[in-house]
Design a protein around this motif. Sequence first.
Motif, short mmCIF file in Angstrom:
data_model
loop_
_atom_site.label_atom_id
_atom_site.label_comp_id
_atom_site.label_asym_id
_atom_site.label_seq_id
_atom_site.Cartn_x
_atom_site.Cartn_y
_atom_site.Cartn_z
N LYS A 5 -139.26 18.14 22.13
CA LYS A 5 -138.24 19.16 21.94
C LYS A 5 -137.71 19.16 20.52
CE LYS A 5 -135.25 20.76 25.51
NZ LYS A 5 -134.45 20.23 26.62
N ILE A 6 -138.59 19.48 19.56
CA ILE A 6 -138.18 19.47 18.15
C ILE A 6 -137.18 20.60 17.89
CG2 ILE A 6 -140.12 20.91 17.38
CD1 ILE A 6 -140.26 19.14 14.84
N THR A 7 -137.21 21.64 18.73
CA THR A 7 -136.28 22.76 18.51
C THR A 7 -134.82 22.32 18.70
OG1 THR A 7 -136.58 23.46 20.81
CG2 THR A 7 -137.87 24.61 19.14
N ALA A 8 -134.62 21.25 19.47
CA ALA A 8 -133.25 20.76 19.63
C ALA A 8 -132.70 20.24 18.30
CB ALA A 8 -133.20 19.65 20.68
N TYR A 9 -133.59 19.95 17.36
CA TYR A 9 -133.19 19.42 16.05
C TYR A 9 -133.31 20.48 14.95
CZ TYR A 9 -132.78 14.72 17.90
OH TYR A 9 -132.36 13.62 18.59
N ALA A 10 -133.61 21.72 15.36
CA ALA A 10 -133.89 22.75 14.35
C ALA A 10 -132.78 22.89 13.32
CB ALA A 10 -134.15 24.09 15.04
N ASP A 11 -131.55 22.94 13.79
CA ASP A 11 -130.45 23.16 12.85
C ASP A 11 -130.27 21.98 11.90
OD1 ASP A 11 -129.25 25.65 12.72
OD2 ASP A 11 -128.25 25.38 14.65
N ARG A 12 -130.40 20.77 12.43
CA ARG A 12 -130.25 19.60 11.56
C ARG A 12 -131.42 19.52 10.58
NH1 ARG A 12 -129.23 14.76 15.61
NH2 ARG A 12 -129.37 13.45 13.73
N LEU A 13 -132.60 19.83 11.06
CA LEU A 13 -133.76 19.79 10.16
C LEU A 13 -133.61 20.79 9.03
CD1 LEU A 13 -136.62 19.40 12.82
CD2 LEU A 13 -135.94 17.71 11.10
N LEU A 14 -132.99 21.91 9.35
CA LEU A 14 -132.78 22.94 8.33
C LEU A 14 -131.66 22.54 7.38
CD1 LEU A 14 -133.57 25.82 7.42
CD2 LEU A 14 -131.76 26.67 8.91
N GLN A 15 -130.52 22.17 7.95
CA GLN A 15 -129.35 21.89 7.10
C GLN A 15 -129.55 20.70 6.19
OE1 GLN A 15 -125.89 21.66 9.65
NE2 GLN A 15 -126.00 23.86 10.04
N ASP A 16 -130.18 19.65 6.72
CA ASP A 16 -130.29 18.42 5.93
C ASP A 16 -131.28 18.56 4.77
OD1 ASP A 16 -128.39 17.38 7.54
OD2 ASP A 16 -129.73 16.11 8.71
N LEU A 17 -132.04 19.64 4.75
CA LEU A 17 -132.91 19.88 3.60
C LEU A 17 -132.09 19.89 2.31
CD1 LEU A 17 -135.33 22.71 4.80
CD2 LEU A 17 -135.96 20.37 4.22
N ASP A 18 -130.86 20.38 2.43
CA ASP A 18 -129.99 20.47 1.25
C ASP A 18 -129.71 19.11 0.62
OD1 ASP A 18 -129.82 23.15 1.54
OD2 ASP A 18 -127.88 23.14 2.56
N THR A 19 -129.80 18.05 1.42
CA THR A 19 -129.43 16.73 0.90
C THR A 19 -130.63 16.04 0.24
OG1 THR A 19 -130.06 15.53 2.91
CG2 THR A 19 -127.84 16.48 2.84
#
Length: 817
Positions: free
Chosen positions: A199-213
């Motif tokens: 269920k990688i989609t459960a992490y979609a938002d974190r995977l996207l947002q943390d790119l900034d760091t």
Amino acid sequence: MRCLWRMEYQFRQLEEKWQRRWDASSAHRVNENSGKPKYYCLDMFPYPSGNGLHVGHWRGYTISDVWSRYKKLQGYEVLHPMGWDAFGLPAENYALQQGVHPAKSTAQNIANFKRQLADISAMYDWEREINTSEPEYYKWTQYFFTKMFERGLAYRKKMPINWCPSCKTGLANEEVVDGCCDRCGTEVTKKEMNQWMLKITAYADRLLQDLDTLDWPEKVKRMQSAWIGRSEGAKIWFEIENVEGERIEVFSTRPDTLFGATYMVLAPEHPLVARITTDACKLAVEDYIAQTLKKSAISRQIVDKTKTGAFTGAYAINPANKKRIPIWIADYVLMDYGTGAIMAVPAHDERDYEFAVAFDLPIVEVIRPEGQDEPITNEDGRPPLHVGPGRLVNSPGFDGLTVEEGKREVVAAMAAQGVAEATVTYRMRDWVFARQRYWGEPIPIIYCDDCGPQAVPEDQLPVRLPDVESYQPTGTGESPLAAIESFVNTTCPKCGGPARRETDTMPQWAGSSWYFLRYVDPHNNKQPFSPEAADRWLPVDMYIGGVEHAVLHLLYARFFTKVIHDLGWTRFDEPFQHLFNQGMVTLNGSKMSKSKGNVVNPDDMVRDFGVDALRMYELFVGPPEDDAEWNSNGLEGVSRFLSRAYRLVMQNVDSPAPNRDSLERLRHRFLASLHERMETFRLNTAISAFMEYTNALGAESANGIDKATLETLAITLSPFAPHLGEEIWERLGHRTSVFEATWPTYDEEWLKDDTVEIAVQINGRVRARIEIASDANDESAIRSAKANEDIASWIEGKDIIKELYVPGRLVNLVVRQ
RNA sequence: GCGGUCAUGGCGGAAUUGGCAGACGCGCUAGAUUCAGGUUCUAGUCCGGGCAACCGGGUGGAGGUUCAAGUCCUCUUGACCGCACCA
């Protein structure tokens, strides 16, 4: 004259000598107790193919090793490990092709790779070597799977998935490139299968947002961000006329255009199609569905974008204005995305517009561009397509709102009636995690008729891959393991009753999704790794590899790391702080590959020019991030430089000259220049700095070279040419390794000069060069410029309308023509 | 179609971020050494004109901003990369 042979750069003897010493002294062992600050420099580990290494592979490994040694000399305790991504399709396909058991061919390939890798003389700590196909390692890959299962992050689902008919296995979306299998290029088909998914989609938002760091190339961040494909919008439900108990759910990013929805389109595979199609339309609809299924993924998505479709005979009710709108099916709506159904707003969507024109469906304008008062009509009598901003019209209750206001208010109003809901949709799908192949980690699940699917308990891990004669893929949708009774039949860990094992294996990407964690504690047989060691070493400070893993390995590894973090194992939740993608090495303009027959074999280059020369050329060939064309003449140039440098050193090493200012000035300037180029990772220009320095020293050598210069050369050269660096260091009388030394620093004082040569420009053109005091002020610099006799003729009898001095660089006098 | 990167001598590439374009290497030319050849060393090498000092032009093309543009802006040409009916 001293013995001439000692002056010549005998790279072969010299390199063998130091390699023996490093081996004998275990020079590359990491010291966990050194008390130094840590630095984790990681290569993307290779899958050991049968083709071996070429000079293109060398590039990334050389870059990372030069960087590791540089960091070591700067006082860091450097972790620079290497291992093998040994499970998976490439290894298995190679084995099948050779008719050798994958365990055997993998072992052979690893031995060959390791021999070739040893030639690079990288400071790998082989005590930490890992191999994803060994039970000691994959036990923990399986362990993490069971943890995901317990958390609901690994689940089984029956759905149509990508299937490679050649590799005879299901694939993840990430492994399908332009509709073809990423590994073998065969066109991918769809197959309905019961699948393990993560269920990688459960992490979609974190995977996207943390790119900034992350300190990653923007290109890779853009690719991951596009792959995740977050889009905000609304779910909207449409009642179906004469069909009770069913609604059509659509996703739209433009709920503001709801009043302009004049028809609906379902994907041909949509489950409601059969239910709503009227008898009159049934034939045409079934015919269209059959046609769609025949089209491959490629022709449906890429080649042909002409709009086709069929009317179902059914009507839906637009919830905004209660109008009856026809329901069509068309292959431009994909079952994979959103809800597999859309509301079509032809006036404000290009695709819907084309479809409406093709089938003569009504087009109603609901967004009008700012500043336009009256509706416009095309020559064909239709309203024009308008996808840009504007204000709502023909939307009673919402007219005059902007697009952004409309989105909010329409959704709010519809939500109040229970027919809409603001939501976010992702392009990324869950990760199809099962493969119907032999050479992978068995998925550690046991099926019990009474208890249902059970994770294999930790004390029963690993579930070993059985050693079998026949491992050919079956193509039936079942793994070869399914035929092995002794493997399949087991007992339920919960009730002890008879049960069956899952027979699918994990994909190639499983092992590489957490290997960087295992390196910190590779022999731990109680845990996947010690959390303390992981928190000490990670995140990886520098991760080096090709850009081809942008949305595969790098996304999966980030996902695993976040899951492992959430399981409480680590404090960090991003694995790779800094990513560097090296460019590939080309020959005749294309990527080196055995099939193209354009590989340059590093073994030959090492034999003819030596390891140090090849390492340096790998950097000198061009900017590390750019692709570079291989040119053997360039390698000769670097080789010549090493010979010259060696000779220069050996002429002076036994009786160095006393220190003198001219040498000290050169040395500090060289160090300043090298520092700048290293820190900005312009490694090709770092090599140039060495060449410039030794060229300058050549002019000084008549008066001898001092010890500080020779030691500086030994230390600074050693990350690039470690054998030569060690040799010089030893000849200078040191008994410890040059890598115990400290990277020399420079003193700003030596960079300054009393005087400086500047250019004098007239109207921006250089007309003279003058020498002035380096601390001269504007006034005196300009006075000196005007006093120059070459300049006099340019300004004589002319008005100087502007004069300026850029300190240390130039004077510009602007004269009227 | 959308998004992005890039374009500099015969070649690979430099240019402290707006300040002397072409560092460094390859190749080429001439000379020296060795001499069977390679190696090694010295000098030269963006283009045009000139014996020379020097002059003119020059970073894919056209404009613009600026005292000053390879670098910034607009348009344009070409190459490459990613995504591609994503609602």
